[in-house]
Design an enzyme around this catalytic site. Structure first.
Site, PDB file in Angstrom:
ATOM      1  N   PHE A  61      -7.794   1.490  11.822  1.00 25.16           N
ATOM      2  CA  PHE A  61      -6.524   2.019  12.337  1.00 25.16           C
ATOM      3  C   PHE A  61      -6.603   2.479  13.801  1.00 25.16           C
ATOM      4  O   PHE A  61      -6.243   3.596  14.135  1.00 25.16           O
ATOM      5  CB  PHE A  61      -6.119   3.193  11.427  1.00 25.16           C
TER       6      PHE A  61
ATOM      7  N   ARG B  11      -5.045   7.413  16.639  1.00 23.28           N
ATOM      8  CA  ARG B  11      -6.423   7.352  16.125  1.00 23.28           C
ATOM      9  C   ARG B  11      -7.375   6.755  17.179  1.00 23.28           C
ATOM     10  O   ARG B  11      -8.540   7.093  17.223  1.00 23.28           O
ATOM     11  CB  ARG B  11      -6.498   6.597  14.797  1.00 23.28           C
TER      12      ARG B  11
ATOM     13  N   PHE C 110      -5.920  -4.076   3.357  1.00 18.57           N
ATOM     14  CA  PHE C 110      -6.652  -3.832   4.613  1.00 18.57           C
ATOM     15  C   PHE C 110      -5.781  -3.213   5.694  1.00 18.57           C
ATOM     16  O   PHE C 110      -6.069  -3.345   6.874  1.00 18.57           O
ATOM     17  CB  PHE C 110      -7.321  -5.127   5.120  1.00 18.57           C
TER      18      PHE C 110
ATOM     19  N   ARG D 109      -7.854  -1.754   8.795  1.00 14.69           N
ATOM     20  CA  ARG D 109      -9.107  -1.025   8.563  1.00 14.69           C
ATOM     21  C   ARG D 109      -9.696  -0.374   9.827  1.00 14.69           C
ATOM     22  O   ARG D 109     -10.190  -1.066  10.712  1.00 14.69           O
ATOM     23  CB  ARG D 109     -10.130  -1.986   7.959  1.00 14.69           C
TER      24      ARG D 109
ATOM     25  N   GLU E 120       0.438  -1.573   4.597  1.00 16.59           N
ATOM     26  CA  GLU E 120       0.827  -0.158   4.670  1.00 16.59           C
ATOM     27  C   GLU E 120       2.303  -0.064   5.044  1.00 16.59           C
ATOM     28  O   GLU E 120       3.044   0.725   4.483  1.00 16.59           O
ATOM     29  CB  GLU E 120      -0.048   0.598   5.693  1.00 16.59           C
TER      30      GLU E 120
ATOM     31  N   ALA F 185      -5.899   5.291   5.425  1.00 13.76           N
ATOM     32  CA  ALA F 185      -6.714   6.313   6.092  1.00 13.76           C
ATOM     33  C   ALA F 185      -7.973   6.649   5.275  1.00 13.76           C
ATOM     34  O   ALA F 185      -8.530   7.739   5.425  1.00 13.76           O
ATOM     35  CB  ALA F 185      -5.888   7.565   6.374  1.00 13.76           C
TER      36      ALA F 185
ATOM     37  N   GLN G 145       0.841  -1.200   0.000  1.00 16.87           N
ATOM     38  CA  GLN G 145       0.000   0.000   0.000  1.00 16.87           C
ATOM     39  C   GLN G 145       0.876   1.250   0.000  1.00 16.87           C
ATOM     40  O   GLN G 145       0.377   2.346  -0.218  1.00 16.87           O
ATOM     41  CB  GLN G 145      -0.894   0.029   1.243  1.00 16.87           C
TER      42      GLN G 145
ATOM     43  N   GLU H 108     -12.825   2.716   5.265  1.00 17.32           N
ATOM     44  CA  GLU H 108     -12.820   2.191   6.624  1.00 17.32           C
ATOM     45  C   GLU H 108     -14.119   2.391   7.411  1.00 17.32           C
ATOM     46  O   GLU H 108     -14.516   1.512   8.174  1.00 17.32           O
ATOM     47  CB  GLU H 108     -11.673   2.823   7.423  1.00 17.32           C
TER      48      GLU H 108
ATOM     49  N   THR I 204      -3.956  11.164  10.490  1.00 20.52           N
ATOM     50  CA  THR I 204      -3.849  11.983  11.709  1.00 20.52           C
ATOM     51  C   THR I 204      -2.521  12.743  11.730  1.00 20.52           C
ATOM     52  O   THR I 204      -2.400  13.758  12.389  1.00 20.52           O
ATOM     53  CB  THR I 204      -3.978  11.097  12.964  1.00 20.52           C
TER      54      THR I 204
END
Ligand code: MTE
Ligand code: HPA
Ligand code: MOS
Length: 749
Positions: A338, A304, A222, A336, A226, A503, A191, A706, A434
């Site tokens: 986060f 988060r 998902f 998903r 990342e 995100a 990702q 998400e 964030t």
């Protein structure tokens, strides 16, 4: 319109990492992971493995030319273990062989002697021992300690929340090959192509411009790709760099489940205080995030959790603290939501527990506390264009919640060993990374002489349909048919310094960058058109591949316009750069305006419980969701359906089991149960909330990836409500997942 990948997927023509045609002489790599969760490495003996025919080399940490470091936020993670191992499956060596089979066979023949150390798997114990990945953080508003005495009801309890395996269909993998002069090209199932590029450069000790990362699409990410794709890509690149040969590394499912991090389990304690009219006056919680053996994305995920710890509610007095705890599990990572789902689970748990204590329905408490316009979040942002109450009201009306509740009560009165339950989940999810700096993207657009259009952005297609959305943005804004638009692979030489596609912001960030690039191209094209039509360019626009003058079609077609523009030596390439305006966050005060906007919704889940077996079915899911002005209702609905089922799975069937030594027991699909089509809800009805959508969303179409995951939380409380219908003396126990086994225990508590 349908996802442009649909036909390719069902005919098997879509290309994933393992389908990329390999160059002759390609070698294969297998990872040797630690057999134990914690210990010292005494000896790594590769002699036997090297003796196997077809084995080319075994790489260990001493072969790394650059830094043996892959930690992104905190530098605390080696690519290949040095003298200690901190989780079972931690990569220690990479075996390179002529065939995949030999690589895996040889990997099992690498002998490693350990001195075992006591593993820690419980985050509360880790915290006691001072094992933290980063210092704790707290968000607060008002002053809870001053208002407890004003509360009519005060409820304390604890939660134990499980993790979740990503189970993307395509496992982690990469294919790397040397090109020339040290230049390495890497295909990665990631990702975050820039994260891969940066990590490979670091491990190889090369500048980033010698590493090219290319991604066609993923068979799901998902969040699991990342950050964690980078290490495996670095191993493939390292092997390619050392051998001078192309090297492919694809994790077998078993290795993937054992070696990669998952959704963070959380443990925690809370106190909630309410007034006589069910207003939540104060909420305090301390959470212990099970981070695993290295920080990975845990600090951002913790953030988060803090942001979403008050859910969809206005609570004037809060104090929320999260400890990110270091344990001997694989480094837990993005999944998903986060950390948002975990935060929301806690406030919903507090509400459910308060409802039980007071003797009202949780829905009464939810309703009494939903966010209103201009309410302040504990992080300082004012709630604007709030749709929490609108979604709740529309859901109550359209799905006739009153009668639904009555019919369930009726059912429960008439059935002894079968009980039904219902619960509601109001949703409020903040859109933007964030970390403010990550909210930027670029898009590169070429218009070719024949009028066809090439688009490259930083967005990664992982099944969520972002490529379709990018093609739609280009086609809508250029006024041309979508068949003219080709969305290319995501490639670091075409689009640099990308944020990961995460995100839920992939479409917003990259789509806005694309909008900016297209606006510039269109301006230049319309100037050419104005010259040709001898008029002013502000009379002109393009629709249906035709230049329109003051609302009337002209004879000038797209093809002709592009050809003329090229002959006039007008630039037909543009690079758009977008950075989300307005947002900021001050970490010293833990206040700011971190989100471009929020996504709202209301989900309702009904379940039926078999009170003899403890098994349950998810009956119906009713949702009113705030899509904004959806650019692609079909894709967005698909995202809702998939996310809901994934969210339900997290809190019901999906149970990660580790033994006391920190070894994963649920390491295959026979021991880790995910929802299948039989377990999926009988129906998912989703009504869009009619709204225009916010300006900061791409074409006012809100982020979707998400947020609907969180509706799954309703299933958890619906099951509890069904248990209570069978066993009225049952006091809700806030342990998740609520597997049939646990349900059975609760039924006869
Ligand atoms: N949908 C599919 N089919 N596959 C995925 O891997 N990832 C989810 C979501 N939907 C995912 C998915 C996650 S975790 C995120 S953050 C978003 O898609 C990312 O894509 P977007 O930003 O384009 O929404
Ligand atoms: N969401 C998802 N992924 C992220 C974030 C976020 O807020 N920050 C960094 N990576
Ligand atoms: Mo999604 S967890 O932000 O990749």
């Amino acid at each position: 319109m349908k996802n442009i990948d649909t036909i390719g997927h069902v005919t098997g023509k879509s290309v994933y990492l393992d389908d990329i045609p390999t160059i002759s002489g390609t070698l294969h790599a297998a990872v040797v992971g630690s057999a134990i969760a914690h210990g010292k490495i005494l000896k790594v003996d590769t002699t036997e493995a090297l003796r196997l025919d077809g084995v080319v080399k075994v790489i260990t940490c001493t072969d790394i030319p650059g830094e043996n470091q892959i930690g992104g936020i905190v530098e605390d993670e080696t690519l290949l273990a040095e003298d200690e191992v901190h989780y079972q499956g931690q990569p220690i060596a990479v075996v390179i062989a002529k065939t995949e089979r030999d690589a895996h066979k040889a990997a099992k023949m690498v002998r490693i002697d350990y001195q075992e150390l006591e593993p820690v798997t419980d985050p509360r114990i880790a915290k006691e021992k001072g094992l933290l990945l980063i210092p704790p953080r707290s968000f607060s508003m008002g002053n809870p300690s001053e208002v407890w005495s004003h509360c009519k009801y005060i409820v304390d309890d604890s939660i134990e929340l499980g993790g979740q395996e990503h189970l993307y269909i395509e496992t982690q993998g990469a294919y790397a090959y040397p090109v020339e002069g040290g230049y390495i090209k890497v295909h990665s199932s990631t990702q975050g192509p820039t994260a891969v590029q940066k990590t490979v450069a670091r491990v190889l000790g090369l500048p980033m411009n010698l590493i090219e990362v290319d991604v066609v699409r993923l068979g799901g990410g998902f969040g699991g790709k990342e950050d964690q794709a980078s290490g495996f890509a670095a191993m493939a690149a390292l092997a390619a760099h050392i051998t001078g040969k192309p090297v492919k590394l694809v994790l077998p499912r078993h290795d993937d489940m054992r070696m990669t991090g998952k959704r963070h389990p959380y443990s925690g304690d809370f106190r909630i205080g309410l007034t006589a009219d069910l207003k939540i006056l104060a909420f305090e919680t301390t959470l212990y995030q099970n981070g695993g053996a290295a920080a990975d994305l845990s600090p951002a995920i913790m953030e988060r959790t803090l942001f979403h710890s008050t859910g969809s509610y206005y609570i004037p007095n809060t104090r929320v603290t999260v400890y990110s705890c270091k344990t001997n599990l694989p480094p837990n990572t993005a999944f998903r939501g986060f950390g948002g789902p975990q935060g929301m689970f806690v406030i919903e748990s507090a509400i459910a527990k308060a409802a039980e204590t007071i003797g009202v329905s949780a829905i009464e408490i939810q309703k009494a506390n939903l966010l209103k316009e201009n309410d302040e979040f504990q992080y300082g942002q004012k709630a604007e264009n709030v749709n929490a109450r609108k979604c709740f009201a529309l859901a109550s009306e359209k799905f006739d919640l009153e009668n639904l509740r009555k019919s369930i009560e009726n059912y429960n009165q008439n059935n002894k060993y079968s009980k039904r339950g219902l619960a509601v989940m109001p949703l409020c999810f903040g859109i933007s990374f964030t970390n403010t700096a990550m909210n930027q993207a670029r898009a590169l657009v070429h218009i070719y002489q024949d009028g066809s259009v090439s688009v490259s952005t930083g967005a990664i297609e992982m099944g969520q349909g972002v490529n379709t959305k990018m093609a739609q943005v280009a086609s809508i804004l250029l006024g041309i048919d979508i068949s003219r638009v080709k969305i290319h692979s995501t490639n670091t030489t075409r689009v640099a310094n990308t944020s990961p596609t995460a995100a839920s912001s992939g479409a917003d960030l990259n789509g806005n960058a694309l909008r900016i690039a297209i606006a510039a191209l269109k301006k230049r094209l319309l100037k050419v058109a104005a010259e040709l039509l001898e008029c002013s360019d502000d009379e002109l626009t393009i629709e249906n591949e035709t230049v329109i003058r003051n609302g009337e079609p002209t004879a000038l077609k797209w093809n002709e316009l592009v050809k003329k523009a090229h002959l006039k030596r007008v630039a037909l390439t543009e690079n758009g750069h977008y950075a989300t305006p307005v947002i900021y966050f001050d970490k010293t005060k833990e206040k700011g305006h971190p989100f471009a906007y929020h996504v709202y919704g209301t989900g309702v889940v009904t379940v039926t419980l078999d009170c003899i077996r403890g098994t349950y079915t998810i009956d119906d899911v009713y949702i009113v969701h705030d899509f904004g002005n959806s650019i692609n209702p079909l894709i967005d609905l698909g995202q809702v359906e998939g996310a809901v089922v994934q969210g339900i799975g997290w809190l019901t069937l999906e149970e990660l089991a580790f033994d006391p030594k920190g070894r994963l027991l649920s390491n295959s699909l026979s021991t880790y149960k995910v929802p299948d089509i039989h377990f999926a809800p009988k129906s998912i009805q989703c009504i869009p909330l009619p709204t225009n959508g916010p300006e900061l969303a791409v074409l006012r179409s809100k982020a979707i990836g998400e947020p609907p995951f969180m509706y799954g939380i309703a299933a958890y409380f619906a099951i509890h409500n069904a248990i209570k219908a069978f066993n009225p003396s049952y006091s809700i126990k806030l342990t998740a997942p609520l597997t049939p086994e646990r349900v059975l225990m609760h039924l006869y508590q």
